[in-house]
Scaffold this motif. Structure first.
Motif, PDB file in Angstrom:
ATOM      1  N   GLN A  54       2.012  35.069 -52.655  1.00 38.97           N
ATOM      2  CA  GLN A  54       2.819  36.192 -51.748  1.00 38.97           C
ATOM      3  C   GLN A  54       4.098  37.155 -52.239  1.00 38.97           C
ATOM      4  OE1 GLN A  54       0.937  38.493 -49.722  1.00 38.97           O
ATOM      5  NE2 GLN A  54       0.006  37.239 -47.907  1.00 38.97           N
ATOM      6  N   THR A  55       4.082  38.066 -52.510  1.00 33.15           N
ATOM      7  CA  THR A  55       5.205  38.542 -53.585  1.00 33.15           C
ATOM      8  C   THR A  55       6.440  39.675 -51.734  1.00 33.15           C
ATOM      9  OG1 THR A  55       4.833  38.887 -55.176  1.00 33.15           O
ATOM     10  CG2 THR A  55       6.226  39.951 -55.052  1.00 33.15           C
ATOM     11  N   TYR A  56       7.913  38.515 -51.367  1.00 33.51           N
ATOM     12  CA  TYR A  56       8.317  39.668 -50.614  1.00 33.51           C
ATOM     13  C   TYR A  56       9.668  40.548 -51.470  1.00 33.51           C
ATOM     14  CZ  TYR A  56       5.159  36.918 -48.004  1.00 33.51           C
ATOM     15  OH  TYR A  56       4.291  36.329 -47.049  1.00 33.51           O
ATOM     16  N   THR A  57       9.767  40.797 -50.817  1.00 34.30           N
ATOM     17  CA  THR A  57      11.106  41.706 -51.216  1.00 34.30           C
ATOM     18  C   THR A  57      12.432  41.262 -50.448  1.00 34.30           C
ATOM     19  OG1 THR A  57      11.181  43.336 -49.202  1.00 34.30           O
ATOM     20  CG2 THR A  57      10.294  43.819 -51.650  1.00 34.30           C
ATOM     21  N   TYR A  58      13.644  41.241 -50.962  1.00 32.06           N
ATOM     22  CA  TYR A  58      15.350  41.119 -50.325  1.00 32.06           C
ATOM     23  C   TYR A  58      16.230  41.282 -50.433  1.00 32.06           C
ATOM     24  CZ  TYR A  58      17.319  38.030 -53.780  1.00 32.06           C
ATOM     25  OH  TYR A  58      17.527  37.560 -54.968  1.00 32.06           O
ATOM     26  N   ASP A  59      17.446  41.903 -50.415  1.00 31.89           N
ATOM     27  CA  ASP A  59      18.131  42.419 -50.444  1.00 31.89           C
ATOM     28  C   ASP A  59      19.514  41.348 -49.666  1.00 31.89           C
ATOM     29  OD1 ASP A  59      18.600  43.211 -48.299  1.00 31.89           O
ATOM     30  OD2 ASP A  59      18.108  45.262 -48.558  1.00 31.89           O
ATOM     31  N   SER A  60      20.937  42.294 -50.317  1.00 29.18           N
ATOM     32  CA  SER A  60      22.208  41.743 -49.912  1.00 29.18           C
ATOM     33  C   SER A  60      21.829  41.487 -48.293  1.00 29.18           C
ATOM     34  CB  SER A  60      23.599  42.660 -50.343  1.00 29.18           C
ATOM     35  OG  SER A  60      23.439  43.524 -49.972  1.00 29.18           O
ATOM     36  N   LYS A  61      21.304  42.234 -47.718  1.00 27.61           N
ATOM     37  CA  LYS A  61      21.716  42.063 -45.750  1.00 27.61           C
ATOM     38  C   LYS A  61      20.735  40.433 -45.444  1.00 27.61           C
ATOM     39  CE  LYS A  61      21.281  46.985 -45.307  1.00 27.61           C
ATOM     40  NZ  LYS A  61      20.997  48.274 -44.974  1.00 27.61           N
ATOM     41  N   THR A  62      20.125  40.193 -46.178  1.00 33.25           N
ATOM     42  CA  THR A  62      19.161  38.647 -45.734  1.00 33.25           C
ATOM     43  C   THR A  62      20.112  37.321 -45.650  1.00 33.25           C
ATOM     44  OG1 THR A  62      16.983  39.543 -47.255  1.00 33.25           O
ATOM     45  CG2 THR A  62      17.204  36.919 -46.667  1.00 33.25           C
ATOM     46  N   ALA A  63      19.419  36.882 -44.489  1.00 34.70           N
ATOM     47  CA  ALA A  63      20.001  35.747 -44.687  1.00 34.70           C
ATOM     48  C   ALA A  63      19.373  34.492 -45.487  1.00 34.70           C
ATOM     49  CB  ALA A  63      19.925  36.209 -42.942  1.00 34.70           C
ATOM     50  N   PHE A  64      19.909  34.018 -45.823  1.00 41.44           N
ATOM     51  CA  PHE A  64      19.625  32.248 -46.667  1.00 41.44           C
ATOM     52  C   PHE A  64      20.275  31.556 -46.043  1.00 41.44           C
ATOM     53  CE2 PHE A  64      18.742  36.018 -49.830  1.00 41.44           C
ATOM     54  CZ  PHE A  64      17.759  35.915 -50.761  1.00 41.44           C
ATOM     55  N   MET A  65      19.523  30.123 -45.694  1.00 37.48           N
ATOM     56  CA  MET A  65      19.623  29.156 -45.350  1.00 37.48           C
ATOM     57  C   MET A  65      18.699  28.293 -45.589  1.00 37.48           C
ATOM     58  SD  MET A  65      21.136  30.622 -41.880  1.00 37.48           S
ATOM     59  CE  MET A  65      20.806  29.819 -40.687  1.00 37.48           C
ATOM     60  N   ILE A  66      19.198  26.854 -45.722  1.00 32.37           N
ATOM     61  CA  ILE A  66      19.429  26.320 -45.995  1.00 32.37           C
ATOM     62  C   ILE A  66      19.545  24.549 -44.911  1.00 32.37           C
ATOM     63  CG2 ILE A  66      18.508  24.215 -47.937  1.00 32.37           C
ATOM     64  CD1 ILE A  66      18.647  25.747 -49.933  1.00 32.37           C
ATOM     65  N   ASP A  67      18.046  24.438 -44.380  1.00 34.08           N
ATOM     66  CA  ASP A  67      18.058  23.258 -43.449  1.00 34.08           C
ATOM     67  C   ASP A  67      19.025  24.124 -42.176  1.00 34.08           C
ATOM     68  OD1 ASP A  67      16.756  21.570 -44.150  1.00 34.08           O
ATOM     69  OD2 ASP A  67      18.052  20.551 -46.161  1.00 34.08           O
ATOM     70  N   GLN A  68      19.003  25.418 -41.989  1.00 32.42           N
ATOM     71  CA  GLN A  68      20.105  25.717 -41.114  1.00 32.42           C
ATOM     72  C   GLN A  68      21.752  26.028 -41.375  1.00 32.42           C
ATOM     73  OE1 GLN A  68      20.044  23.617 -37.048  1.00 32.42           O
ATOM     74  NE2 GLN A  68      17.920  24.336 -36.631  1.00 32.42           N
ATOM     75  N   ARG A  69      21.654  25.699 -42.519  1.00 36.72           N
ATOM     76  CA  ARG A  69      23.086  26.097 -42.956  1.00 36.72           C
ATOM     77  C   ARG A  69      23.190  27.283 -43.818  1.00 36.72           C
ATOM     78  NH1 ARG A  69      23.084  22.630 -39.997  1.00 36.72           N
ATOM     79  NH2 ARG A  69      24.217  21.008 -40.080  1.00 36.72           N
ATOM     80  N   ILE A  70      23.724  28.340 -43.871  1.00 34.42           N
ATOM     81  CA  ILE A  70      23.561  29.886 -44.411  1.00 34.42           C
ATOM     82  C   ILE A  70      24.531  29.421 -46.022  1.00 34.42           C
ATOM     83  CG2 ILE A  70      25.428  31.434 -45.124  1.00 34.42           C
ATOM     84  CD1 ILE A  70      25.714  31.603 -41.255  1.00 34.42           C
ATOM     85  N   THR A  71      23.598  30.010 -46.594  1.00 32.50           N
ATOM     86  CA  THR A  71      23.631  29.703 -48.299  1.00 32.50           C
ATOM     87  C   THR A  71      23.418  31.040 -48.811  1.00 32.50           C
ATOM     88  OG1 THR A  71      23.476  28.074 -49.907  1.00 32.50           O
ATOM     89  CG2 THR A  71      21.695  28.721 -48.269  1.00 32.50           C
ATOM     90  N   LEU A  72      23.261  30.618 -50.281  1.00 32.74           N
ATOM     91  CA  LEU A  72      23.640  31.890 -51.276  1.00 32.74           C
ATOM     92  C   LEU A  72      22.151  31.454 -51.960  1.00 32.74           C
ATOM     93  CD1 LEU A  72      26.954  31.370 -52.626  1.00 32.74           C
ATOM     94  CD2 LEU A  72      26.244  33.622 -50.930  1.00 32.74           C
ATOM     95  N   PRO A  73      21.804  32.793 -52.245  1.00 36.87           N
ATOM     96  CA  PRO A  73      19.923  32.943 -53.262  1.00 36.87           C
ATOM     97  C   PRO A  73      20.069  31.725 -54.165  1.00 36.87           C
ATOM     98  CG  PRO A  73      20.997  34.981 -52.504  1.00 36.87           C
ATOM     99  CD  PRO A  73      22.021  34.378 -52.174  1.00 36.87           C
ATOM    100  N   VAL A  74      21.230  32.159 -55.226  1.00 40.10           N
ATOM    101  CA  VAL A  74      21.519  30.603 -55.922  1.00 40.10           C
ATOM    102  C   VAL A  74      20.280  29.184 -55.583  1.00 40.10           C
ATOM    103  CG1 VAL A  74      24.160  29.801 -55.292  1.00 40.10           C
ATOM    104  CG2 VAL A  74      23.077  30.099 -57.742  1.00 40.10           C
ATOM    105  N   ASP A  75      20.464  28.915 -53.909  1.00 41.92           N
ATOM    106  CA  ASP A  75      20.892  27.755 -54.131  1.00 41.92           C
ATOM    107  C   ASP A  75      18.716  27.383 -53.394  1.00 41.92           C
ATOM    108  OD1 ASP A  75      22.811  26.642 -53.534  1.00 41.92           O
ATOM    109  OD2 ASP A  75      23.700  27.037 -51.417  1.00 41.92           O
TER     110      ASP A  75
END
Lengths: 550, 511
Positions: A54-75
């Motif tokens: 599936q292809t989804y969209t996202y933007d600057s409002k999307t919350a990015f988390m890894i293991d419940q820690r806030i992070t950035l798309p680059v991760d």
């Protein structure tokens, strides 16, 4: 046109059954789980666990988390397992899962520091800088270091400042203890009249300065300045006062516990005297921590408080370290029956620093020496500062690291020499009688049943003449006439009759030429002793037999 | 003219001060105050204390710092003839890795000259190899550094009577923030001497003399070790000063006192000499310590005059922060018991820690007319809001997050979780938390949001925040202005005292 639409519809339906699906296939879904396949500036491609891509969209409002820690798309990289929260095909939140080992910390990276308040075998209560106390536990694997040297846990004293290192985030089991070196020891207790207070340099100047030495206040200088540690509050009559108000107490007598801070004296704790001094050197019969008072053997009741300078084993301790039946010097402040302790200096010392230690001191006949074992017969054990006799045999072990000293030869001997030479003989054998050989005697310092140090001699000393003495080295000299000699200050002798430490009022001169000296469980040489070392020793008048550096 | 000014402004922006690392004077374990320098010299196999004058010259260029030292010393013991002249120049090149927020500092020796006379024996430095590299982690509130040092000095004894080689290895650690800095070196010296001593008289190294006759000398070798720990530490604390006059418009006020102190500890293990020759069976083991303090610098601060904080449990904290200009509103009432807002706290942290460069340069960078007007990242705070630059700066530095990607809720009450996050991120310590998936020791751990867990764990470990009597952290509980003030003062004390203790006492008194 209808045909075209029909074809498109058929194609759409067909495509939905293949691995690729279009947006229409997941409209209405709130979330999805799978593997991240790709991430671009606006889109994230996810392969669901069922294989659908599936292809989804996202933007600057999307919350990015890894293991419940806030992070950035680059991760977010292809292959990462993710869960996405969706609003139609827009990702509101994407969570990745990456951590291999949850709750991991690098070994020893969690550190706690504080002052040891209580030691009870494997449990250590530490007063933390926050003022709270915490209980920690040692294990057989706990490493103890003092001055970067590996030492036994028995080295620990109440009042020691320590840094504790842990291997896990939530454990109370200590992996490593760093113990503060000699700087923890109170160098001197001073008394003087407050003259000036310097809030810029954190320094006070006193007049008529005296030092507590050999049971009395001895004049030092008519004026001296001392820097103070601002972290420790000042008290007067149990009331805390701020340093900015010290100037209002000019002329008052100040008691100070002073430590060495890189070659200069620094006040670690001070208390102002409110009224008049009464000094006692007596046994503390009872301690009532609830009311904050001690009762001396002379039936004097003296209260104590947070500000009382309490010194035990050379260290500043808190009121909970005062044990009933301790012998102490008390400088009390007040008049009549209303006395407050300004200084409590406890004399008591023991071979062991706490109940962690398993050290003992024996004296006895070397009945039999095997390759790694010694049998002592008719031996004596130093028990509560007195020699106690046993008509028994004691089995003790030695090794290559055991310090063995032949007092007659005046030299250190090897384990092999100890075993092969005639230090223990069969006194009934013809060879022994022909050569007039007899068993030797020894003073044995042990850690459990392992001999850490042993000093052997041909004849047994008269132990009844011996006494236990504690004190602090003033000077160490190698006298050309009598050999190594020390001057002991603030000394105290154990009186068996009174069952009490009797403070000495003079320097005690002691010959250590023929003494076995133990430091941190190892035999050391006389020249390794230094001024300021605190000693516990067995001596025969002028001659020390066994010295334990505390 | 305008162009010139513009160029100067731009240059001013680019020529940022290079990373300043608090660092002890040179690499010999010496200490100094404004007037005097002291160190121990072990070249003769004996600890000999030298005292005298020093001069330090520092030049800073973009990414490069040059420090030149010049020492002129003599033995403290006036009975011992001697002299020490040393001139060293070290150049440090800083390579910024802005993508990582780190800097690599590479230090090399560019000039050396040393001549030591100990009781008539002359030690001339013939060669000095030196290498030092430090990594500096530039965090919003403080820079932290750690490095490694390796060097070797070759001395000729009395021109041709042997050689002494001093092998140097060790490292340094330190931090630097608005409230102070500490740099601590731990260096091991291995001193190896191959010298000629008089055979008959046995002129010993105790007096520092060796044979001058040549014909009757014998070769002597010895080796010794010296462990040096030296620390240079500056800290600022606030002291309250009473107003002695009764008829005054204010009671008293705070002053900021800056104290700088250098301490040093030498632990030596040297040969014991007998008639100039080392004794195999005994060593001379001991310690020597040095301590020098600069004159404290005093700075008076503005006098707080809030009318509603007198007698409040947080009065002192509030007044301290007001004196420091951390709270800069002109209101007469502080309102200690209402909630601290997110914007106020963010600004207070930024100001308390003097995180201002970006804010200060804002005015310069917005001069250009052609520049596109700035657009706020957050919909609920305008660019012209007085707190905007602080918030923007804090967000850019990663100190605080918005409540969403487009909202900041500047007037929203600050929760304990948010406060923990701000302080720990400002220190850059959030990475010291365990890997995700752990639970904190608080009974209400399940209520702690994932984004704040790392910070709360670290804040508890540092002693900045504790649970309540029931061991609950209460992550969502708003902080009052009084509570926030107390927390901020605790945070400043951490920067003032706890860091100093960790970088000095905890290293030097335990090793």
């Amino acid at each position: 046109m209808r045909r075209v639409l029909l074809v498109i519809l058929i194609l759409v339906v067909a495509a939905s059954s293949t691995v690729f699906s279009n947006a229409a296939g997941v409209y209405g879904e709130n979330s999805a789980d799978g593997y991240l396949k790709d991430i671009t500036k606006d889109n994230i491609v996810i392969e669901d666990y069922d294989g659908t891509i599936q292809t989804y969209t996202y933007d600057s409002k999307t919350a990015f988390m890894i293991d419940q820690r806030i992070t950035l798309p680059v991760d977010f990289k292809p292959g990462l397992e993710v869960h996405v929260e969706l609003k139609d095909m827009y990702i509101t939140e994407i969570d990745g899962y990456s951590t291999e080992k949850s709750g991991y910390i690098p070994e020893g990276s969690r550190v706690a520091s504080g002052t040891i308040q209580k030691i009870d075998r494997d449990q250590i209560i530490v007063k933390l800088p926050t003022g709270n106390t915490a209980a920690y536990f040692t294990t057989p694997a706990t490493i103890a270091l003092k001055n970067s040297v590996n030492v036994s846990l028995g080295t620990l004293y109440e009042g020691d400042r320590v840094r504790l290192f842990f291997d896990e985030a939530d454990t109370s089991f200590i992996s490593r203890i760093q113990i503060e070196g000699d700087s923890v020891v109170v160098k001197d207790i001073y008394r003087g009249k407050l003259s000036t207070t310097d809030l810029y340099d954190n320094k006070i100047t006193l007049g008529s300065v005296e030092v507590y030495r050999n049971g009395a206040w001895t004049p030092v200088k008519s004026s001296m300045s001392f820097p103070y540690l601002i972290d420790t509050p000042v008290y007067i009559a149990g009331q805390k006062i701020s340093y900015k108000n010290l100037k209002y107490f000019t002329g008052k007598t100040v008691y100070m516990a002073v430590k060495d801070f890189f070659g200069k004296d620094r006040i670690e704790k001070m208390v102002l005297r409110d009224q008049y001094e009464s000094a006692y050197s007596d046994k503390i019969d009872n301690v009532n921590w609830y009311t904050g008072a001690i009762e001396l053997a002379n039936h004097k009741n003296i209260s104590f408080n947070e500000g009382t300078i309490i010194i035990k084993n050379g260290r500043l301790v808190d009121q909970y370290a005062i044990n009933p039946q301790s012998d102490a010097f008390v400088a009390a402040d007040g008049r009549g029956t209303g006395l407050i302790a300004d200084v409590v200096c406890i004399y008591n010392e023991d071979i062991n620093n706490s109940n962690i230690g398993l050290n003992s001191l024996y004296a006895g006949r070397l009945d039999e020496i095997l390759q790694d074992k010694v049998y002592l017969s008719d031996f004596f054990l130093l028990n509560k500062n007195d020699w106690e006799s046993f008509s028994d045999t004691k089995e003790l072990y030695y090794d290559e690291d055991t310090g063995i000293y032949d007092l007659e030869a005046g030299r250190k001997i090897t384990a092999n020499e100890f075993y092969t030479k005639d230090y223990a003989v069969d006194e009934d054998s013809g060879y022994t009688q022909d050569n007039n050989l007899k068993d030797w005697y020894g003073y044995v310092y042990t850690d459990g049943d392992r001999i850490a140090g042993i000093m052997v001699q041909k004849n047994m000393d008269t132990l009844l003449r011996q006494r236990v003495t504690t004190g602090t080295i003033g000077t160490v000299t190698n006298d050309s006439m009598v050999g190594w000699v020390i001057d002991l200050s603030n000394g105290a002798d154990w009186s068996s009759r009174n069952e009490k430490w009797m403070g000495k009022t003079e320097y005690t001169r002691i010959n250590i030429e023929k003494a076995m000296i133990i430091h941190d469980g190892k035999v050391i040489q006389q020249e390794e002793l230094k001024s300021g070392d605190r000693l516990y020793m067995v001596r025969d008048d002028f001659d020390a037999k066994v010295i334990i550096v505390k | 003219m305008r162009r010139l000014i513009a160029v100067l402004i731009i240059l001013g922006l680019f020529i940022q001060p290079v990373n300043v690392m608090a660092m002890p004077t040179e690499y010999s374990g010496g200490v100094n105050n404004e007037y005097e320098y002291q160190e121990y010299v072990f070249l003769s196999g004996e600890p000999v204390k030298y005292t005298g004058t020093y001069k330090i010259t520092e030049t800073n260029n973009t990414g490069k710092k040059t420090v030149s030292y010049r020492f002129t010393l003599a033995p403290e013991d006036k009975n011992l003839k001697g002299k020490l002249d040393r001139q060293m120049t070290y150049t440090t090149t800083y390579t910024n890795r802005n993508d990582k927020g780190q800097t690599i500092a590479q230090t090399v020796l560019t000039k050396m000259q040393e001549s030591v006379d100990i009781g008539g024996t002359k030690y001339d430095l013939k060669n000095y190899q030196f290498s030092q590299s430090d990594i500096i982690d530039n965090r919003p509130v403080s820079n932290f550094y750690s490095g490694n040092i390796k060097g070797r000095k070759y001395y000729a004894v009395n021109s041709s009577q042997g050689q002494v080689i001093v092998d140097i290895s060790g490292g340094d650690v330190g931090y630097d923030n608005f409230w102070g800095n500490t740099g601590t070196q731990i260096i091991d010296y291995v001193i190896s001497a191959d010298v000629q001593v008089a055979a008959s008289t046995g002129s010993s190294s105790t007096t520092g003399t060796t044979s001058n006759t040549g014909s009757t000398s014998i070769p002597v070798s010895w080796q010794g070790t010296v462990k040096v720990q030296v620390s240079d530490s500056t800290t600022q604390i606030l002291n309250y000063s009473d107003n002695e006059a009764a008829y005054s418009s204010f009671q008293g006020g705070f002053m900021k006192v800056t104290n700088r102190e250098m301490v040093s500890k030498y632990e030596y293990d040297l040969p014991k000499m007998d008639s100039g020759k080392p004794v195999d069976t005994a060593r001379k083991v001991g310690t020597a310590e040095l301590n020098q303090k600069m004159l404290p610098k005093v700075q008076r601060l503005i006098v707080p005059k809030f009318r509603d904080v007198g007698g409040h449990w947080a009065e002192n904290y509030i007044n301290e922060l007001y004196s420091l200009d951390v709270f800069d509103d002109t209101a007469q009432f502080f309102l200690p018991n209402i909630s601290m807002t997110r914007a106020e706290f963010t600004k207070a942290v930024m100001k308390a820690c003097n995180i201002r460069p970006t804010v200060d340069t804002r005015k310069k960078t917005t001069v250009s007319r052609s520049k596109t007007p700035e657009v706020s990242k957050f919909s609920d705070i305008a660019v012209n809001d007085p707190d905007y630059q602080y918030i923007k700066d804090a967000v850019n530095k990663g100190i605080i997050l918005g409540t969403s990607n487009v909202t900041f809720m500047p007037k929203g009450p600050l929760t304990r979780a948010q406060a923990a996050l701000v302080l720990i991120r400002a220190l850059g310590f959030d990475t010291k938390a365990p890997t995700p998936g752990f639970t904190t020791a608080f009974d209400d751990d399940s209520k702690i949001p994932g984004w704040a867990k790392d910070s709360i764990y670290v804040a508890k470990e540092l002693g900045l925040l504790q649970g309540d009597d029931n061991n609950r952290f209460n992550a969502d509980k708003p902080l009052t202005r009084a509570e926030a003030s107390a927390l901020l003062v605790k945070f400043l004390e951490f920067l003032q005292k706890d860091l100093q203790k960790d970088y000095r006492e905890n290293i030097m008194l335990y090793n």
